[in-house]
Design an enzyme around this catalytic site. Structure first.
Site, PDB file in Angstrom:
ATOM      1  CB  CYS A 145      -0.929   0.005   1.211  1.00 14.71           C
ATOM      2  SG  CYS A 145      -2.128  -1.323   1.182  1.00 14.71           S
TER       3      CYS A 145
HETATM    4  N1  NAD Z   1      -2.800  -5.892   1.924  1.00 13.43           N
HETATM    5  C1  NAD Z   1      -3.232  -4.820   2.523  1.00 13.43           C
HETATM    6  O1  NAD Z   1      -2.847  -4.540   3.645  1.00 13.43           O
HETATM    7  C2  NAD Z   1      -4.242  -3.895   1.874  1.00 13.43           C
HETATM    8  C3  NAD Z   1      -4.893  -2.960   2.682  1.00 13.43           C
HETATM    9  C4  NAD Z   1      -5.829  -2.108   2.110  1.00 13.43           C
HETATM   10  C5  NAD Z   1      -6.076  -2.179   0.727  1.00 13.43           C
HETATM   11  N2  NAD Z   1      -5.405  -3.086  -0.047  1.00 13.43           N
HETATM   12  C6  NAD Z   1      -5.725  -3.126  -1.468  1.00 13.43           C
HETATM   13  O2  NAD Z   1      -6.588  -4.236  -1.711  1.00 13.43           O
HETATM   14  C7  NAD Z   1      -6.308  -4.803  -2.998  1.00 13.43           C
HETATM   15  C8  NAD Z   1      -5.957  -6.287  -2.847  1.00 13.43           C
HETATM   16  O3  NAD Z   1      -4.768  -6.376  -2.068  1.00 13.43           O
HETATM   17  P1  NAD Z   1      -4.331  -7.730  -1.362  1.00 13.43           P
HETATM   18  O4  NAD Z   1      -3.226  -7.350  -0.420  1.00 13.43           O
HETATM   19  O5  NAD Z   1      -5.517  -8.465  -0.840  1.00 13.43           O
HETATM   20  O6  NAD Z   1      -3.717  -8.512  -2.615  1.00 13.43           O
HETATM   21  P2  NAD Z   1      -3.328 -10.075  -2.677  1.00 13.43           P
HETATM   22  O7  NAD Z   1      -2.289 -10.191  -3.706  1.00 13.43           O
HETATM   23  O8  NAD Z   1      -3.068 -10.585  -1.283  1.00 13.43           O
HETATM   24  O9  NAD Z   1      -4.672 -10.773  -3.174  1.00 13.43           O
HETATM   25  C9  NAD Z   1      -5.229 -10.568  -4.428  1.00 13.43           C
HETATM   26  C10 NAD Z   1      -5.839 -11.870  -4.920  1.00 13.43           C
HETATM   27  O10 NAD Z   1      -6.487 -11.609  -6.155  1.00 13.43           O
HETATM   28  C11 NAD Z   1      -6.318 -12.740  -7.003  1.00 13.43           C
HETATM   29  N3  NAD Z   1      -6.570 -12.310  -8.375  1.00 13.43           N
HETATM   30  C12 NAD Z   1      -5.805 -11.582  -9.207  1.00 13.43           C
HETATM   31  N4  NAD Z   1      -6.432 -11.366 -10.365  1.00 13.43           N
HETATM   32  C13 NAD Z   1      -7.641 -11.967 -10.280  1.00 13.43           C
HETATM   33  C14 NAD Z   1      -8.739 -12.098 -11.158  1.00 13.43           C
HETATM   34  N5  NAD Z   1      -8.736 -11.524 -12.367  1.00 13.43           N
HETATM   35  N6  NAD Z   1      -9.800 -12.809 -10.756  1.00 13.43           N
HETATM   36  C15 NAD Z   1      -9.818 -13.392  -9.522  1.00 13.43           C
HETATM   37  N7  NAD Z   1      -8.805 -13.303  -8.640  1.00 13.43           N
HETATM   38  C16 NAD Z   1      -7.723 -12.583  -9.014  1.00 13.43           C
HETATM   39  C17 NAD Z   1      -4.901 -13.178  -6.709  1.00 13.43           C
HETATM   40  O11 NAD Z   1      -4.688 -14.533  -7.076  1.00 13.43           O
HETATM   41  C18 NAD Z   1      -4.831 -12.968  -5.190  1.00 13.43           C
HETATM   42  O12 NAD Z   1      -5.215 -14.131  -4.475  1.00 13.43           O
HETATM   43  C19 NAD Z   1      -5.195  -3.951  -3.597  1.00 13.43           C
HETATM   44  O13 NAD Z   1      -5.768  -2.942  -4.364  1.00 13.43           O
HETATM   45  C20 NAD Z   1      -4.539  -3.334  -2.371  1.00 13.43           C
HETATM   46  O14 NAD Z   1      -3.897  -2.119  -2.665  1.00 13.43           O
HETATM   47  C21 NAD Z   1      -4.517  -3.961   0.511  1.00 13.43           C
END
Ligand code: NAD
Length: 433
Positions: free
Chosen positions: A274
């Protein structure tokens, strides 16, 4: 009866079916919370290994307990699949896919676009689609909405669309998904009302705002605030070092002010999915409107230079005992991007390893949450703590201050560079950032 009333009733009676696209750090905790609240939840991930783990009731996210997950799966309220054709059976679809940067630091919306394509392929009247991935203002109404409307349905009339930023803080035991207020902005009033009703079922407070763009901007303000303040305190740390002032003592005294000050701490640089990334989504979008975000660029510059600064302090430490970096055995304690998590994404420890490796150091590491690090085609395996403190090395570096480390044992080592003030002291052989 308005077009959104049937879905509102289904949300209130918990009979709405919820689909979560992307089952990572954000999507999986949310899926489990919705299942615990009584909804029927289907997770959709392109990663079959993750789907198999969920269907077997095993969690791969530290903040989600396997017992909660297994209970939801056993009760038939949660399942996972890669079959996107089932999206049409959902009443609500929540998109939680990654939003990384390209090498050029431009937003990479390809995951959002792919997910939106899958939703568009089965979109039907009455569905509510929510985007949670962090992104620049305008993504929901400029990118996602036209894709969904391309089949002839109109947003906020035939189907509903909202943005709600995820604010989860992995590893935070005080604030979990359900304790963090949720900001919600729809493309119109019906969308905002429906999305607010969904989240009201699982979080303590919902904060409706007037548009998707405001909701998108809220998240970027929050993360830019952190990036800029960390950049400021890192610069103050470099300044204090030059002026021979203890920056840690300065911050501790400053934070006794009961108003108008919030402590941020220096460190080896930004990490995670992030803080190092999100502000560049904002600066990219602002540039399209002819606006240059100077604070974001400056903070990025200061924070990005911290690993190099840490390496210069390691060189100082080794120099104090007459050794060069080249050929020295350097052991890193903690490689995850922050304490008590196993997430390596954008971790500054990886930059430090690369810089040291480039200068010919022999590197080992200990991290109870990270089994191995692949670097320059070589796999480095985590050395158990007891073995690490017993091995002869020239310099230890605390890059991540995991709570489980025995800091008295680390402080007793001959030469330590402490980038987190984990030891709370300096002295002969201890070099603090
Ligand atoms: N990790 C954090 O602390 C956090 C906090 C707030 C916001 N975010 C935001 O949330 C979003 C997700 O982050 P995250 O950390 O959960 O990512 P992550 O990489 O842990 O998880 C994302 C998941 O999406 C899946 N994926 C990718 N493309 C896909 C598709 N087309 N169809 C279905 N599944 C698909 C991946 O396989 C993965 O399991 C990002 O935009 C991030 O910036 C993350």
């Amino acid at each position: 009866m308005s077009t959104h009333s049937p879905l509102l009733s289904r949300i209130q009676s918990r009979s709405a079916r919820i689909g979560i696209i992307g089952l990572g750090y954000v999507g999986l905790p949310l899926a489990v919370e919705f299942a615990k609240a009584g909804f029927d939840v289907t997770g959709f991930d392109v990663d079959d290994a993750k789907n198999a783990e969920i269907n077997a009731g095993r969690s791969y996210i530290p903040d989600v307990s396997s017992s909660d997950l297994a209970a939801a799966v056993r009760d038939g309220r949660l399942r996972a699949t890669a079959d996107m054709s089932c999206l049409g059976a959902m009443d609500i679809v929540d998109i939680c896919v990654p939003t990384p940067l390209r090498k050029t630091k431009d937003p990479d919306l390809s995951y959002v676009v792919k997910a939106a394509e899958a939703v568009a392929a089965t979109l039907r009247a009455g569905q509510l689609v929510i985007l949670e991935s962090t992104t620049y203002p305008g993504t929901t109404d400029e990118v996602v909405q036209p894709m969904l409307e391309s089949k002839g349905l109109t947003a906020d009339r035939d189907f509903f669309l909202a943005f709600s930023p995820e604010r989860v803080d992995p590893g935070n035991t005080r604030y979990k998904t359900g304790d963090i207020p949720k900001v919600v902005g729809g493309v119109g009033p019906a969308s905002t009302e429906l999305a607010s009703a969904v989240y009201a079922a699982v979080v303590t407070a919902v904060v409706p705002v007037s548009s998707t763009r405001v909701a998108e901007m809220v998240k970027l303000l929050e993360n830019t605030f952190r990036a800029v303040n960390i950049g400021l305190v890192n610069e103050i740390a470099l300044m204090c070092h030059k002026m021979d002032i203890n920056v840690w003592e300065v911050i501790d005294a400053a934070k006794t002010k009961p108003f108008g000050f919030m402590p941020f701490y220096p460190g080896p640089g930004l990490g995670g999915h992030c803080i190092p990334i999100d502000p560049f989504y904002l600066s990219w979008k602002a540039r399209q409107s002819g606006f240059e975000c100077r604070f974001i660029e400056l903070a990025g510059h200061v924070n990005g230079a911290m690993p190099e600064y840490v390496v210069s302090r390691i060189a100082d430490a080794l120099n104090s005992v007459g050794k060069p970096i080249k050929g020295s055995r350097i052991h890193i304690f903690g490689v995850a991007y922050k304490k008590d998590v196993g997430d390596l994404r954008e971790s500054p420890a990886l930059d430090i390893i690369e810089l040291l490796n480039h200068r010919g150091a022999r590197i080992t590491f200990t991290d109870p949450y990270v089994a191995c690090v692949t670097h320059a085609g070589r796999v480095l395996e985590s050395v158990p703590f007891e073995q690490a403190v017993a091995q002869p090395f020239d310099c230890a570096v605390i890059a991540t201050d995991h709570s489980v480390f025995d800091y008295a044992r680390i402080a007793a080592l001959p030469l330590v560079v402490d980038t987190r003030n984990a030891l709370g002291q300096t002295g002969p052989g201890i070099f603090r950032l």
